[in-house]
Design a protein around this motif. Structure first.
Motif, PDB file in Angstrom:
ATOM      1  N   VAL A 148       0.671  -1.252  -0.062  1.00  0.00           N
ATOM      2  CA  VAL A 148      -0.045  -0.026   0.152  1.00  0.00           C
ATOM      3  C   VAL A 148       0.894   1.725  -0.335  1.00  0.00           C
ATOM      4  O   VAL A 148       1.878   1.661   1.024  1.00  0.00           O
ATOM      5  CB  VAL A 148      -0.907  -0.133   1.580  1.00  0.00           C
ATOM      6  CG1 VAL A 148      -1.495   1.078   1.241  1.00  0.00           C
ATOM      7  CG2 VAL A 148      -1.637  -1.421   1.369  1.00  0.00           C
ATOM      8  N   GLU A 149       0.559   1.856  -0.703  1.00  0.00           N
ATOM      9  CA  GLU A 149       1.891   3.160  -1.048  1.00  0.00           C
ATOM     10  C   GLU A 149       0.578   4.559  -0.810  1.00  0.00           C
ATOM     11  O   GLU A 149      -0.188   4.435  -1.651  1.00  0.00           O
ATOM     12  CB  GLU A 149       2.165   3.845  -2.063  1.00  0.00           C
ATOM     13  CG  GLU A 149       3.176   4.608  -2.214  1.00  0.00           C
ATOM     14  CD  GLU A 149       3.493   5.074  -3.742  1.00  0.00           C
ATOM     15  OE1 GLU A 149       4.138   6.232  -3.873  1.00  0.00           O
ATOM     16  OE2 GLU A 149       3.017   4.877  -4.798  1.00  0.00           O
ATOM     17  N   GLU A 150       0.891   5.318  -0.183  1.00  0.00           N
ATOM     18  CA  GLU A 150       0.025   6.289   0.161  1.00  0.00           C
ATOM     19  C   GLU A 150       0.514   7.646  -0.908  1.00  0.00           C
ATOM     20  O   GLU A 150       1.205   8.197  -0.784  1.00  0.00           O
ATOM     21  CB  GLU A 150      -0.023   6.938   1.683  1.00  0.00           C
ATOM     22  CG  GLU A 150      -0.998   8.351   1.653  1.00  0.00           C
ATOM     23  CD  GLU A 150      -1.264   8.872   3.122  1.00  0.00           C
ATOM     24  OE1 GLU A 150      -0.892   8.552   4.073  1.00  0.00           O
ATOM     25  OE2 GLU A 150      -2.307   9.613   3.174  1.00  0.00           O
ATOM     26  N   LEU A 151      -0.439   7.992  -1.476  1.00  0.00           N
ATOM     27  CA  LEU A 151       0.184   8.662  -2.817  1.00  0.00           C
ATOM     28  C   LEU A 151       0.386  10.501  -2.448  1.00  0.00           C
ATOM     29  O   LEU A 151       0.836  10.797  -2.901  1.00  0.00           O
ATOM     30  CB  LEU A 151      -0.768   8.926  -4.156  1.00  0.00           C
ATOM     31  CG  LEU A 151      -1.026   7.778  -4.711  1.00  0.00           C
ATOM     32  CD1 LEU A 151      -2.049   7.048  -5.851  1.00  0.00           C
ATOM     33  CD2 LEU A 151       0.542   6.777  -5.193  1.00  0.00           C
ATOM     34  N   LEU A 152      -0.818  11.337  -1.651  1.00  0.00           N
ATOM     35  CA  LEU A 152      -0.484  12.006  -1.319  1.00  0.00           C
ATOM     36  C   LEU A 152       0.231  12.720  -0.512  1.00  0.00           C
ATOM     37  O   LEU A 152       0.181  11.941   0.740  1.00  0.00           O
ATOM     38  CB  LEU A 152      -1.892  12.940  -1.099  1.00  0.00           C
ATOM     39  CG  LEU A 152      -3.140  13.044  -2.046  1.00  0.00           C
ATOM     40  CD1 LEU A 152      -4.385  13.814  -1.288  1.00  0.00           C
ATOM     41  CD2 LEU A 152      -2.573  14.247  -2.929  1.00  0.00           C
ATOM     42  N   LYS A 153       1.822  13.263  -0.543  1.00  0.00           N
ATOM     43  CA  LYS A 153       2.754  13.996   0.422  1.00  0.00           C
ATOM     44  C   LYS A 153       2.312  15.395   0.350  1.00  0.00           C
ATOM     45  O   LYS A 153       2.193  16.019  -0.250  1.00  0.00           O
ATOM     46  CB  LYS A 153       4.150  12.834   0.454  1.00  0.00           C
ATOM     47  CG  LYS A 153       3.576  11.522   0.015  1.00  0.00           C
ATOM     48  CD  LYS A 153       5.368  10.988  -0.339  1.00  0.00           C
ATOM     49  CE  LYS A 153       5.257  10.205  -1.795  1.00  0.00           C
ATOM     50  NZ  LYS A 153       4.707   8.877  -0.336  1.00  0.00           N
ATOM     51  N   CYS A 154       2.970  15.420   1.474  1.00  0.00           N
ATOM     52  CA  CYS A 154       3.054  17.258   2.317  1.00  0.00           C
ATOM     53  C   CYS A 154       4.680  17.228   1.738  1.00  0.00           C
ATOM     54  O   CYS A 154       5.581  17.470   1.990  1.00  0.00           O
ATOM     55  CB  CYS A 154       3.393  17.176   3.847  1.00  0.00           C
ATOM     56  SG  CYS A 154       2.810  18.461   4.324  1.00  0.00           S
ATOM     57  N   TYR A 155       4.309  18.895   0.497  1.00  0.00           N
ATOM     58  CA  TYR A 155       5.351  19.756  -0.641  1.00  0.00           C
ATOM     59  C   TYR A 155       5.208  20.835   0.391  1.00  0.00           C
ATOM     60  O   TYR A 155       6.246  20.909   0.269  1.00  0.00           O
ATOM     61  CB  TYR A 155       4.969  19.478  -1.585  1.00  0.00           C
ATOM     62  CG  TYR A 155       5.477  17.952  -1.834  1.00  0.00           C
ATOM     63  CD1 TYR A 155       6.797  17.674  -2.108  1.00  0.00           C
ATOM     64  CD2 TYR A 155       4.510  16.953  -2.090  1.00  0.00           C
ATOM     65  CE1 TYR A 155       7.466  16.237  -2.744  1.00  0.00           C
ATOM     66  CE2 TYR A 155       5.163  15.487  -3.230  1.00  0.00           C
ATOM     67  CZ  TYR A 155       6.391  15.307  -2.968  1.00  0.00           C
ATOM     68  OH  TYR A 155       7.161  14.646  -3.464  1.00  0.00           O
ATOM     69  N   TRP A 156       4.620  21.276   1.374  1.00  0.00           N
ATOM     70  CA  TRP A 156       3.995  22.971   1.149  1.00  0.00           C
ATOM     71  C   TRP A 156       3.548  22.802   3.007  1.00  0.00           C
ATOM     72  O   TRP A 156       2.791  22.313   3.085  1.00  0.00           O
ATOM     73  CB  TRP A 156       3.747  23.907   0.546  1.00  0.00           C
ATOM     74  CG  TRP A 156       3.847  24.940   1.088  1.00  0.00           C
ATOM     75  CD1 TRP A 156       2.782  26.213   1.294  1.00  0.00           C
ATOM     76  CD2 TRP A 156       4.857  26.096   1.323  1.00  0.00           C
ATOM     77  NE1 TRP A 156       3.845  27.035   1.759  1.00  0.00           N
ATOM     78  CE2 TRP A 156       4.470  27.130   1.683  1.00  0.00           C
ATOM     79  CE3 TRP A 156       6.655  26.143   0.774  1.00  0.00           C
ATOM     80  CZ2 TRP A 156       5.364  28.051   2.379  1.00  0.00           C
ATOM     81  CZ3 TRP A 156       6.959  26.778   1.280  1.00  0.00           C
ATOM     82  CH2 TRP A 156       6.679  28.506   1.680  1.00  0.00           C
ATOM     83  N   LEU A 157       4.386  23.074   4.475  1.00  0.00           N
ATOM     84  CA  LEU A 157       3.083  23.236   5.269  1.00  0.00           C
ATOM     85  C   LEU A 157       3.875  24.770   6.076  1.00  0.00           C
ATOM     86  O   LEU A 157       5.090  24.671   6.439  1.00  0.00           O
ATOM     87  CB  LEU A 157       3.575  22.069   6.022  1.00  0.00           C
ATOM     88  CG  LEU A 157       2.554  21.553   7.146  1.00  0.00           C
ATOM     89  CD1 LEU A 157       1.042  21.740   6.972  1.00  0.00           C
ATOM     90  CD2 LEU A 157       3.553  21.360   8.579  1.00  0.00           C
TER      91      LEU A 157
END
Lengths: 529, 529
Positions: free
Chosen positions: A447-456
């Motif tokens: 299982v791969e989570e696709l949405l990753k945090c690039y700007w916070l």
């Protein structure tokens, strides 16, 4: 907005990307549609501008009649967010364009940045599918709306040309060299630069565009033009005829005569090939190795066989090792179809130079990414339409790619933000978002989570605190490697040119129920036949 | 190359163009194909780099199935020439790419500029035709070759999108407002900027692109998005409900209630139109004038009639002057064909917002301009091909447009540089360049010489002397006006969408004879069936 960046600074691997971020003055906070500013004013007037909104970036249909797309343009979006700031001259211009707006609005605009914005995204270079959010942008509604146009502008062409390049790579096969020769036909200077960058990500090996070679570190390749040949009236124009041998141990006083003596032995074929071979053989005498030829007109398959046979004959006749392996490059309005046709006929071409069809995406020059509101102040929003493909999937979501036993991707599944994620080895129901009868249980092996945090940008007491890990922006080479690896992970029937199988995009049972609850409650009766 | 310009300085009307010239760092001397530099090295090695060469820029076929093209991109080419200079960092990069080249070559590159280059061109915004040189570039062969790629890059998309815009204008008619809404679908940021600029030249009235409004002074227009509507859960979210009257003499304490009271009188039509009308009527009560509506889906012709009828009924029922004249704007994937279909059905639309199809030139995303050697050291050069449309027209030429009694353009004629020009009232033989049987005598009522001097770097004793008058670069508005006036000067049958008549492009009798003399002498026997 050049120079001054938002308080949170983007860490970037390598200097190339920094040069680009710093120097394209076209990409300013004004690079957006006027209505984003008039809507920002209306939000501000209604006291709604700080409302927390979530927008999804996605597309509805894969391009080029295929069943996959490669996502690209993310790095440029993150740079845009990092530098997002309106300068005084830009504020003055907006004031002149919107003369009835109150001063307080421009005071507000003067202070806006992306320190309260979050951007989650699928990694650049990933294979992606319709309806699945490529990016999820959350923040004050007025600011996130201002990002709509530049984000879509930066993602649309980038993803389109990367996908086009990937399709050319798949049909050409891994062993061939693919050269991007499109600068002169690209849609303007920046179009040419983007085409070179994203063709490389999509699997091309090199470009003819020298500026792209310098800015992005892409390998450079080239041949010569017809004008070069016709600019010489005769060999007599060559004044300096001496050429030292490759190892410098001796000098040939008249290289032209050496070529001519070889040519007299080769006058059997009515074409430029004997001329090339005479030069190559003369060079060989002095320890140099010629690169190869380019075929730019005529029947490319036939001519490549003729050339190859000639090279082999020379290798044998004059005992020149590897002369038969001379590189044959072909160009002349090539596209996916002609590569495919050449493969079917058989040919002896090693490298393809592709221009117009690649960089203008002639077969389909636009990808229709959209930017849709899915939640505001924790309330889900859905866009309804008589056309079911235009109905949006509401809520702030998580996305998972489920892989099967053979390593191939099986299905993408969207879930609500707070649902338990799919687990390896556990059965999960995957439902078509709109079609009740399409549903399947899947047991994922990976299982791969696709949405990753690039700007916070998380602003507290005026200073920016990044309190969650954030993905780094990888180098161009790494993005290219991810793209190549992702293409391999797809089941071949999704990728084939003729009648590819659609890849399945699904929602969890819970999200399905919620979509249909909203749909029934929001749609006026009788509107949705 | 930023900052330091060539010794001859370009005079430009207005500051807009100067900003652009100064700020697009993508447009550097490296924005060219690698082979231009490898050929430059070969010229230099052969001692030929200073040979005086003449190249023509032209295209072979009009785009979009039409019989005309609008030439654009000239100003950007002239800026490129004016700023053409290789910086030390660029030289170092080239040295790394071409490690086997001698040091002397890079010393030579360090000194190159366009002080010995001449550029003649047809004025920007002119209607032009296949085979006719849009630009004639003369100078040292190695330098002029370096200009090939950027010149074609700058002219191709500019001319294509200008032509596309002009075609939309012709089918929409003069009375309609045309809005360019394409930024989000354009091929990158600079693609979006170019699309806005050249759509304006081709006859659009305004753009949604705020950055283009600021940089080029193009009028801005916009509406609002679906997300704006759906971001409001209910009218209760509007906290500040007061609205002063337009003249400031009074204040309506609850504008929302005023709108709602109007709405209750209008609840007859199931659509957003009564909502709009209720707001417009409430605004009218306070002395404001609403602008109009945008239709973005459904049957645009039908909905425009429905809306118009509704507006007229309100004008009559509530006695609100000019309410029936409310602007109806339509959008939703419009193109030339849909505009034409709407005209045939009849409609009540005043303004069209056009995006994807305009800016990506979806119907044909590339124009194939070429850059061909026609003369070197006063020797004519011809490119032969089995495909007669690919044969080039040799020699340094002059071009004249001959107009007839009714003011329409009759024919373009190319002559050798030293031939006597065509004279008003004097009969001249116009020949098809390649087809012996196509010939006609013409008596022009007006003769316009098309190629004018835009760049003349004439270096003497190290300083630059401009000894002939040079055309100034007109403002964007003037280029647009030229385009509009040129389109009017064409006979309507050349301009119609269906089966347009080809415009005639010819050569003088003397040039015809010369072409065919060269052809016979250069072509290998048996190559040209």
């Amino acid at each position: 907005m050049a120079g001054k960046a938002a308080a949170a600074v983007v860490k970037v691997n390598g200097s190339v990307a920094e040069i680009r971020g710093a120097t394209n003055p076209m990409v300013t906070a004004l690079l957006t549609d006027l209505y984003q500013f008039t809507m920002a004013y209306a939000y501000w007037k209604a006291g709604k501008h700080q409302d927390r909104a979530v927008f999804d970036v996605y597309f509805r249909k894969n391009p080029f009649g295929g069943e996959y797309t490669v996502f690209a343009g993310l790095e440029e979006c993150i740079r845009f967010v990092a530098n997002f700031k309106l300068e005084e001259g830009e504020i003055s211009f907006l004031r002149s364009v919107m003369p009835t707006c109150e001063d307080g609005f421009f005071d507000y605009l003067r202070e806006v940045d992306c320190s309260n914005v979050e951007v989650f995204a699928i990694p650049e270079g990933s294979v992606v599918f319709p309806k699945v959010p490529l990016m999820r942008v959350e923040g004050p509604v007025a600011i996130v709306q201002l990002l709509e146009t530049p984000f879509i502008n930066l993602v649309n062409y980038a993803s389109l040309v990367t996908t086009n390049a990937a399709r050319h790579r798949l049909v050409a096969g891994k062993s061939k060299t693919l050269l991007e020769f499109g600068l002169r036909r690209a849609q303007g200077p920046d179009g040419g630069m983007s085409a070179s960058k994203y063709s490389y990500i999509g699997g091309f090996d090199a470009t003819s565009n020298v500026a792209a070679g310098k800015l992005f570190g892409i390998p450079l390749r080239g041949t010569h033009s017809h004008a070069f040949v016709s600019s010489f009236m005769s060999p007599d124009e060559i004044l300096d005829r001496a050429l030292p041998s490759h190892d410098g141990s001796s000098t040939c006083k008249d290289f032209v005569s050496l070529v001519q003596s070889w040519l007299s032995k080769l006058q059997v074929m009515k074409s430029g090939i004997p001329n090339f071979c005479a030069v190559a053989l003369a060079l060989n005498d002095l320890g140099y190795k010629a690169c190869g030829i380019r075929l730019d007109s005529g029947d490319l398959a036939y001519l490549s066989f003729e050339a190859r046979n000639f090279f082999h004959a020379i290798e044998k006749e004059f005992n020149v090792a590897d002369f038969g392996k001379m590189t044959v490059t072909a160009s002349n309005d090539l596209n996916e179809e002609t590569l495919d046709a050449l493969n079917k006929q058989g040919h002896e071409i090693d490298a393809f130079g592709i221009g117009t069809n690649l960089v203008t995406c002639y077969a389909q020059p636009a990808l229709g990414c959209v930017f849709k509101l899915v939640e505001i102040n924790n309330q889900p929003r859905i866009k309804l339409s008589e056309d079911v493909t235009k109905v949006s999937i509401p809520c702030k979501k998580r996305i998972f790619r489920l892989n099967g036993r053979e390593g191939y991707a099986l299905v993408d599944i969207m879930t609500g933000e707070n649902e338990p994620p799919p687990m390896v080895g556990e059965r999960i129901l995957c439902r078509h978002p709109f079609n009740e009868s399409k549903r399947a249980y899947v047991v994922p092996q990976h299982v791969e989570e696709l949405l990753k945090c690039y700007w916070l940008g998380n602003s507290k007491n005026g200073s920016v605190i990044v309190d969650k890990p954030r993905e780094e922006l990888p180098s161009l080479k790494k993005i290219r490697a991810r793209c190549m690896q992702q293409l391999e992970q797809m089941r071949p029937d999704h990728m084939r040119r003729l009648n590819p199988t659609p890849y399945k995009v699904s929602v969890s049972g819970k999200l399905y129920d919620f979509i249909h609850f909203l749909w029934l409650n929001e749609a006026p009766v009788g509107e949705l036949q």
